[in-house]
Design a protein around this motif. Sequence first.
Motif, mmCIF file in Angstrom:
data_model
loop_
_atom_site.group_PDB
_atom_site.id
_atom_site.type_symbol
_atom_site.label_atom_id
_atom_site.label_comp_id
_atom_site.label_asym_id
_atom_site.label_seq_id
_atom_site.Cartn_x
_atom_site.Cartn_y
_atom_site.Cartn_z
ATOM 1 N N THR A 164 0.880 -1.289 0.047
ATOM 2 C CA THR A 164 0.001 -0.022 0.119
ATOM 3 C C THR A 164 0.909 1.343 0.065
ATOM 4 O O THR A 164 0.426 2.240 -0.816
ATOM 5 C CB THR A 164 -0.881 -0.117 1.297
ATOM 6 O OG1 THR A 164 -1.668 -1.077 1.158
ATOM 7 C CG2 THR A 164 -1.741 1.053 1.269
ATOM 8 N N TYR A 210 2.553 1.250 -3.798
ATOM 9 C CA TYR A 210 1.603 1.408 -4.836
ATOM 10 C C TYR A 210 0.272 2.033 -4.581
ATOM 11 O O TYR A 210 -0.551 2.277 -5.586
ATOM 12 C CB TYR A 210 1.514 0.127 -5.289
ATOM 13 C CG TYR A 210 2.877 -0.348 -5.696
ATOM 14 C CD1 TYR A 210 3.654 -0.193 -6.884
ATOM 15 C CD2 TYR A 210 3.351 -1.633 -4.885
ATOM 16 C CE1 TYR A 210 4.661 -0.714 -7.210
ATOM 17 C CE2 TYR A 210 4.632 -2.022 -5.271
ATOM 18 C CZ TYR A 210 5.199 -1.881 -6.309
ATOM 19 O OH TYR A 210 6.500 -2.338 -6.664
ATOM 20 N N ALA A 230 -5.691 1.268 -3.908
ATOM 21 C CA ALA A 230 -6.345 0.688 -4.857
ATOM 22 C C ALA A 230 -5.605 -0.579 -5.472
ATOM 23 O O ALA A 230 -6.163 -1.555 -5.568
ATOM 24 C CB ALA A 230 -6.601 1.697 -6.016
ATOM 25 N N ALA A 231 -4.165 -0.373 -5.717
ATOM 26 C CA ALA A 231 -3.631 -1.595 -6.117
ATOM 27 C C ALA A 231 -3.398 -2.824 -5.044
ATOM 28 O O ALA A 231 -3.545 -3.615 -5.072
ATOM 29 C CB ALA A 231 -2.056 -1.151 -6.288
ATOM 30 N N ALA A 265 -5.708 -3.362 -2.622
ATOM 31 C CA ALA A 265 -7.199 -3.798 -2.606
ATOM 32 C C ALA A 265 -7.127 -5.089 -3.844
ATOM 33 O O ALA A 265 -7.946 -5.979 -3.523
ATOM 34 C CB ALA A 265 -8.113 -2.923 -2.832
ATOM 35 N N GLU A 266 -6.662 -4.816 -4.845
ATOM 36 C CA GLU A 266 -6.640 -5.681 -6.075
ATOM 37 C C GLU A 266 -5.601 -6.990 -5.811
ATOM 38 O O GLU A 266 -6.211 -8.266 -6.040
ATOM 39 C CB GLU A 266 -6.184 -5.140 -7.333
ATOM 40 C CG GLU A 266 -6.836 -4.181 -8.035
ATOM 41 C CD GLU A 266 -6.567 -3.616 -9.310
ATOM 42 O OE1 GLU A 266 -5.855 -4.578 -10.021
ATOM 43 O OE2 GLU A 266 -6.502 -2.516 -9.631
ATOM 44 N N VAL A 267 -4.468 -6.889 -4.970
ATOM 45 C CA VAL A 267 -3.664 -7.765 -4.532
ATOM 46 C C VAL A 267 -4.110 -8.557 -3.043
ATOM 47 O O VAL A 267 -3.957 -9.772 -3.157
ATOM 48 C CB VAL A 267 -2.320 -7.364 -4.300
ATOM 49 C CG1 VAL A 267 -1.394 -8.369 -3.629
ATOM 50 C CG2 VAL A 267 -1.952 -6.543 -5.545
ATOM 51 N N PRO A 318 -6.887 -10.142 -2.176
ATOM 52 C CA PRO A 318 -7.668 -11.379 -2.424
ATOM 53 C C PRO A 318 -6.721 -12.642 -2.734
ATOM 54 O O PRO A 318 -6.732 -13.672 -2.223
ATOM 55 C CB PRO A 318 -8.637 -11.111 -3.554
ATOM 56 C CG PRO A 318 -8.922 -9.685 -3.474
ATOM 57 C CD PRO A 318 -7.540 -9.043 -3.079
ATOM 58 N N HIS A 319 -5.785 -12.225 -3.428
ATOM 59 C CA HIS A 319 -4.522 -13.253 -3.829
ATOM 60 C C HIS A 319 -3.595 -13.709 -2.668
ATOM 61 O O HIS A 319 -2.874 -14.727 -2.925
ATOM 62 C CB HIS A 319 -3.687 -12.767 -5.019
ATOM 63 C CG HIS A 319 -4.576 -12.287 -6.213
ATOM 64 N ND1 HIS A 319 -5.291 -13.288 -6.912
ATOM 65 C CD2 HIS A 319 -5.172 -11.251 -6.476
ATOM 66 C CE1 HIS A 319 -6.025 -12.726 -7.877
ATOM 67 N NE2 HIS A 319 -5.872 -11.489 -7.829
#
Length: 47
Positions: free
Chosen positions: A27, A30, A33-34, A36-38, A40-41
């Motif tokens: 965070t 990047y 927002a970035a 939040a995309e990562v 779940p993985h």
Amino acid sequence: MLATYVIETIGTQEYEIARGGFLQRFTDAYGPAAAAEVAPHLSGVRA
């Protein structure tokens, strides 16, 4: 980010990744927002 952990560690494959610390550094680097995309993985990574 994984490469950063590896480079910061002395020795071979001695690094540990904690989900919270990883996400915080991600965070900071990047943005939220970035991250939040990562996030779940990273469900299999220790908290």
